[in-house]
Each structure stands twice: as structure tokens, then as C-alpha cells.
Design a protein around this motif. Structure first.
Motif, PDB file in Angstrom:
ATOM      1  N   HIS A   1      -3.852  -1.287   2.159  1.00 20.71           N
ATOM      2  CA  HIS A   1      -2.658  -2.114   1.743  1.00 20.71           C
ATOM      3  C   HIS A   1      -2.750  -3.307   2.662  1.00 20.71           C
ATOM      4  O   HIS A   1      -2.778  -3.646   3.537  1.00 20.71           O
ATOM      5  N   ASN A   2      -2.273  -4.478   1.972  1.00 26.18           N
ATOM      6  CA  ASN A   2      -2.317  -5.791   2.575  1.00 26.18           C
ATOM      7  C   ASN A   2      -0.712  -6.080   3.375  1.00 26.18           C
ATOM      8  O   ASN A   2       0.200  -5.677   3.108  1.00 26.18           O
ATOM      9  N   GLY A   3      -1.020  -6.410   4.562  1.00 29.98           N
ATOM     10  CA  GLY A   3      -0.217  -6.685   5.595  1.00 29.98           C
ATOM     11  C   GLY A   3       0.508  -5.821   6.295  1.00 29.98           C
ATOM     12  O   GLY A   3       1.502  -6.072   7.073  1.00 29.98           O
ATOM     13  N   ASP A   4       0.017  -4.561   6.348  1.00 29.50           N
ATOM     14  CA  ASP A   4       0.578  -3.512   7.164  1.00 29.50           C
ATOM     15  C   ASP A   4      -0.490  -3.026   8.107  1.00 29.50           C
ATOM     16  O   ASP A   4      -1.647  -2.953   7.944  1.00 29.50           O
ATOM     17  N   TYR A   5      -0.043  -2.922   9.376  1.00 27.29           N
ATOM     18  CA  TYR A   5      -1.069  -2.598  10.415  1.00 27.29           C
ATOM     19  C   TYR A   5      -0.421  -1.584  11.532  1.00 27.29           C
ATOM     20  O   TYR A   5       0.815  -1.305  11.645  1.00 27.29           O
ATOM     21  N   TRP A   6      -1.282  -0.479  11.781  1.00 25.32           N
ATOM     22  CA  TRP A   6      -0.960   0.637  12.651  1.00 25.32           C
ATOM     23  C   TRP A   6      -0.645   0.102  13.927  1.00 25.32           C
ATOM     24  O   TRP A   6      -1.637  -0.352  14.700  1.00 25.32           O
TER      25      TRP A   6
ATOM     26  N   ILE B   1       3.199 -11.063   7.608  1.00 26.77           N
ATOM     27  CA  ILE B   1       3.067 -11.904   6.583  1.00 26.77           C
ATOM     28  C   ILE B   1       2.776 -13.406   7.056  1.00 26.77           C
ATOM     29  O   ILE B   1       3.492 -13.616   7.978  1.00 26.77           O
ATOM     30  N   LYS B   2       1.663 -13.919   6.386  1.00 36.14           N
ATOM     31  CA  LYS B   2       1.438 -15.227   6.915  1.00 36.14           C
ATOM     32  C   LYS B   2       1.977 -16.330   5.837  1.00 36.14           C
ATOM     33  O   LYS B   2       1.840 -16.210   4.952  1.00 36.14           O
ATOM     34  N   VAL B   3       2.940 -17.138   6.458  1.00 36.25           N
ATOM     35  CA  VAL B   3       3.494 -18.339   5.660  1.00 36.25           C
ATOM     36  C   VAL B   3       3.105 -19.445   5.997  1.00 36.25           C
ATOM     37  O   VAL B   3       3.419 -19.861   7.358  1.00 36.25           O
ATOM     38  N   ASP B   4       2.546 -20.361   5.505  1.00 36.37           N
ATOM     39  CA  ASP B   4       2.252 -21.846   5.994  1.00 36.37           C
ATOM     40  C   ASP B   4       1.711 -21.769   7.282  1.00 36.37           C
ATOM     41  O   ASP B   4       1.893 -22.450   8.249  1.00 36.37           O
ATOM     42  N   GLY B   5       0.518 -20.896   7.496  1.00 41.30           N
ATOM     43  CA  GLY B   5      -0.143 -20.760   8.675  1.00 41.30           C
ATOM     44  C   GLY B   5       0.527 -19.748   9.841  1.00 41.30           C
ATOM     45  O   GLY B   5      -0.174 -19.757  10.868  1.00 41.30           O
ATOM     46  N   VAL B   6       1.745 -19.581   9.702  1.00 43.20           N
ATOM     47  CA  VAL B   6       2.460 -18.918  10.596  1.00 43.20           C
ATOM     48  C   VAL B   6       2.666 -17.487  10.354  1.00 43.20           C
ATOM     49  O   VAL B   6       2.956 -17.002   9.200  1.00 43.20           O
ATOM     50  N   SER B   7       2.348 -16.340  11.337  1.00 43.27           N
ATOM     51  CA  SER B   7       2.714 -15.090  10.785  1.00 43.27           C
ATOM     52  C   SER B   7       3.948 -14.654  11.065  1.00 43.27           C
ATOM     53  O   SER B   7       4.834 -15.160  12.145  1.00 43.27           O
TER      54      SER B   7
ATOM     55  N   ASP C   1       8.355   3.877  10.210  1.00 42.53           N
ATOM     56  CA  ASP C   1       7.835   5.312  10.527  1.00 42.53           C
ATOM     57  C   ASP C   1       6.782   5.618   9.127  1.00 42.53           C
ATOM     58  O   ASP C   1       5.958   6.309   9.682  1.00 42.53           O
ATOM     59  N   ARG C   2       7.305   5.328   7.991  1.00 43.35           N
ATOM     60  CA  ARG C   2       6.355   5.751   7.156  1.00 43.35           C
ATOM     61  C   ARG C   2       5.956   4.616   6.208  1.00 43.35           C
ATOM     62  O   ARG C   2       6.323   3.492   6.029  1.00 43.35           O
ATOM     63  N   ILE C   3       4.414   4.890   5.972  1.00 43.97           N
ATOM     64  CA  ILE C   3       3.461   3.827   5.489  1.00 43.97           C
ATOM     65  C   ILE C   3       4.404   3.338   4.300  1.00 43.97           C
ATOM     66  O   ILE C   3       4.061   2.097   3.839  1.00 43.97           O
ATOM     67  N   GLU C   4       4.821   4.302   3.262  1.00 37.63           N
ATOM     68  CA  GLU C   4       5.533   3.690   1.995  1.00 37.63           C
ATOM     69  C   GLU C   4       6.558   2.704   2.214  1.00 37.63           C
ATOM     70  O   GLU C   4       6.708   1.611   1.602  1.00 37.63           O
ATOM     71  N   ASP C   5       7.361   2.771   3.532  1.00 35.52           N
ATOM     72  CA  ASP C   5       8.338   1.881   3.504  1.00 35.52           C
ATOM     73  C   ASP C   5       7.813   0.425   3.913  1.00 35.52           C
ATOM     74  O   ASP C   5       8.255  -0.529   3.705  1.00 35.52           O
ATOM     75  N   ALA C   6       6.756   0.663   4.707  1.00 33.56           N
ATOM     76  CA  ALA C   6       5.953  -0.808   5.206  1.00 33.56           C
ATOM     77  C   ALA C   6       5.559  -1.414   3.634  1.00 33.56           C
ATOM     78  O   ALA C   6       5.369  -2.625   3.891  1.00 33.56           O
ATOM     79  N   ILE C   7       5.054  -0.669   3.072  1.00 32.03           N
ATOM     80  CA  ILE C   7       4.239  -1.334   1.713  1.00 32.03           C
ATOM     81  C   ILE C   7       5.197  -1.767   0.796  1.00 32.03           C
ATOM     82  O   ILE C   7       5.121  -3.072   0.419  1.00 32.03           O
ATOM     83  N   ASN C   8       6.473  -1.037   0.710  1.00 26.40           N
ATOM     84  CA  ASN C   8       7.955  -1.715   0.069  1.00 26.40           C
ATOM     85  C   ASN C   8       8.120  -3.095   0.823  1.00 26.40           C
ATOM     86  O   ASN C   8       8.502  -4.160   0.107  1.00 26.40           O
TER      87      ASN C   8
ATOM     88  N   LYS D   1       5.639  -5.764  -0.169  1.00 30.30           N
ATOM     89  CA  LYS D   1       5.933  -6.260  -1.506  1.00 30.30           C
ATOM     90  C   LYS D   1       7.310  -7.265  -1.249  1.00 30.30           C
ATOM     91  O   LYS D   1       7.267  -8.323  -2.277  1.00 30.30           O
ATOM     92  N   ASP D   2       8.285  -6.731  -0.929  1.00 27.49           N
ATOM     93  CA  ASP D   2       9.571  -7.799  -0.968  1.00 27.49           C
ATOM     94  C   ASP D   2       8.954  -9.297  -0.469  1.00 27.49           C
ATOM     95  O   ASP D   2       9.692 -10.139  -0.850  1.00 27.49           O
ATOM     96  N   LEU D   3       8.322  -8.959   0.875  1.00 30.64           N
ATOM     97  CA  LEU D   3       8.126 -10.374   1.325  1.00 30.64           C
ATOM     98  C   LEU D   3       7.079 -11.291   0.500  1.00 30.64           C
ATOM     99  O   LEU D   3       7.234 -12.232   0.413  1.00 30.64           O
ATOM    100  N   ASP D   4       6.245 -10.586  -0.161  1.00 29.62           N
ATOM    101  CA  ASP D   4       5.164 -11.235  -1.185  1.00 29.62           C
ATOM    102  C   ASP D   4       6.105 -11.946  -2.091  1.00 29.62           C
ATOM    103  O   ASP D   4       5.871 -13.205  -2.404  1.00 29.62           O
ATOM    104  N   TYR D   5       7.117 -11.258  -2.675  1.00 32.51           N
ATOM    105  CA  TYR D   5       7.997 -11.835  -3.614  1.00 32.51           C
ATOM    106  C   TYR D   5       8.934 -13.255  -3.212  1.00 32.51           C
ATOM    107  O   TYR D   5       8.849 -13.973  -3.503  1.00 32.51           O
ATOM    108  N   GLN D   6       9.291 -12.848  -2.069  1.00 32.02           N
ATOM    109  CA  GLN D   6      10.281 -13.808  -1.348  1.00 32.02           C
ATOM    110  C   GLN D   6       9.306 -15.072  -1.018  1.00 32.02           C
ATOM    111  O   GLN D   6      10.052 -16.261  -1.077  1.00 32.02           O
ATOM    112  N   TYR D   7       8.332 -15.005  -0.330  1.00 33.62           N
ATOM    113  CA  TYR D   7       7.434 -16.035  -0.276  1.00 33.62           C
ATOM    114  C   TYR D   7       6.509 -16.826  -1.226  1.00 33.62           C
ATOM    115  O   TYR D   7       5.619 -17.431  -1.239  1.00 33.62           O
TER     116      TYR D   7
END
Length: 186
Positions: free
Chosen positions: A126-131, A142-148, A155-162, A165-171
Motif C-alpha cells: 500500500h502506498n504511504g503507510d509504513y510500519w 504523504i509527500k506534497v510539493d516535495g515536503v513529507s 493500530d490497524r493497517i485498514e485505518d492507515a490505508i483509509n 486514501k483521504d489524503l490522496d483525495y485531499q491533495y
């Protein structure tokens, strides 16, 4: 590097293009392009009516040479339709060999980065989630204009993925960003 002084007529003289399928075919060449009829006949028997710029590049693109100048097929197809070289072309579906005009869009580098495939080095799938081992949690970035930008710990991978996805849409990331596809130098 594409020859910036060529015209659409130049390509239409040498190539047939199918914009719907994203393919190029060599046209038969006339005597004026050769020093001898033997050279013309040899070239035409070997190349005429056969796929053009159809060599697989190491990065997944289709490419080839026209009069000793290297060209990428998707850029030639775009040029033949639009009459100008784009600064950057994005293969919308992420498949670099899919040169249908409907799969190409001229974008800035910044926008093109928002439609990258999942990197080969990705271990989570999955993109953008790290252990984050220290806290035993999933961290979202998420990287936006070269800035992380930090997206939170979960706690749950599903919450991190969601959250990602929200940040992808937002940016303004493309819906295909982070999906699996052809990769090169990423």
C-alpha cells in the motif's frame, strides 16, 4: 531526444498512426528518400507496413529510431495528433506500453508524480503507510510539493490505508496513484 524542428507532415509522410489503438506503422517510402532503387526496395521489403517505434525500452515504453534520432512512440503519437511536443506525458492507466491517445495526457512533472505506480521497494503493498517498529503502529505519510506530511499513527493497517486514501483525495492525487503497474527508476 526528439528533433524539435520536425513537423507533423514529416511524421505523416513516414508513418501511419492509429490513435485509437496507439500504434504506428511504417509507410512505404518513395525513391526520393534513397540514393538507389535497390536501397529503396530493400528498406520497403524489410519495413513497409510493419510496426514502427515498437521496440521495448528498458522502462516499458515503446521506442525506436527515425533517421538516427531516437523517439518514444507515445510522444510521436501525441505530436502527430496535437502538433507540438508535450513537456511531460502521463500514461493514465500506468501501463507505459499503452499508447492509445485516450490513455495519454499532457501534464506538468508535479501532476505526473501524483499518478505513480507502487514502488518496487514498497513492502506493505500500500502506498504511504509504513510500519513504525518503535511504537508498533502503522504510520501514514504523504509527500506534497516535495515536503513529507504526517498523516497519523494507526493500530490497524485498514485505518492507515483509509487515511492515506483521504489524503490522496485531499491533495489531488490521481485515483491510480500507488496501484501496481509497470515501474522504472522509481
Amino acid at each position: 531526444m526528439a528533433n524539435q524542428s520536425v513537423t507533423q507532415d514529416y511524421f505523416f509522410k513516414l508513418l501511419d498512426v492509429d490513435f485509437e489503438n496507439g500504434t504506428l506503422v511504417w509507410k512505404p517510402r518513395d525513391q526520393s528518400m534513397f540514393k538507389s532503387s535497390r536501397a529503396k526496395n530493400a528498406w520497403n521489403s524489410k519495413n513497409a507496413n510493419k510496426p514502427a517505434l515498437n521496440v521495448d525500452h528498458i522502462c516499458g515504453y515503446k521506442c525506436g529510431f527515425i533517421e538516427r534520432t531516437p523517439y518514444l512512440a507515445h510522444r510521436v503519437i501525441w505530436f502527430m495528433k496535437n502538433g507540438g511536443w508535450p513537456i511531460e506525458l502521463d500514461h493514465i492507466n500506468g501501463l507505459r506500453s499503452d499508447n492509445r491517445l485516450s490513455n495519454l495526457r499532457s501534464v506538468s512533472h508535479k501532476i505526473n508524480l501524483k499518478n505513480q505506480r507502487l514502488r518496487k521497494t514498497n513492502t506493505s503493498g500500500h502506498n504511504g503507510d509504513y510500519w513504525f517498529a518503535r511504537d508498533q503502529k502503522c504510520m501514514v505519510l504523504i509527500k506534497v510539493d516535495g515536503v513529507s506530511k504526517f498523516g497519523g499513527y494507526f493500530d490497524r493497517i485498514e485505518d492507515a490505508i483509509n487515511r492515506r486514501k483521504d489524503l490522496d483525495y485531499q491533495y489531488g492525487y490521481h485515483e491510480n496513484h500507488g496501484k501496481k503497474g509497470e515501474l522504472c527508476f522509481q
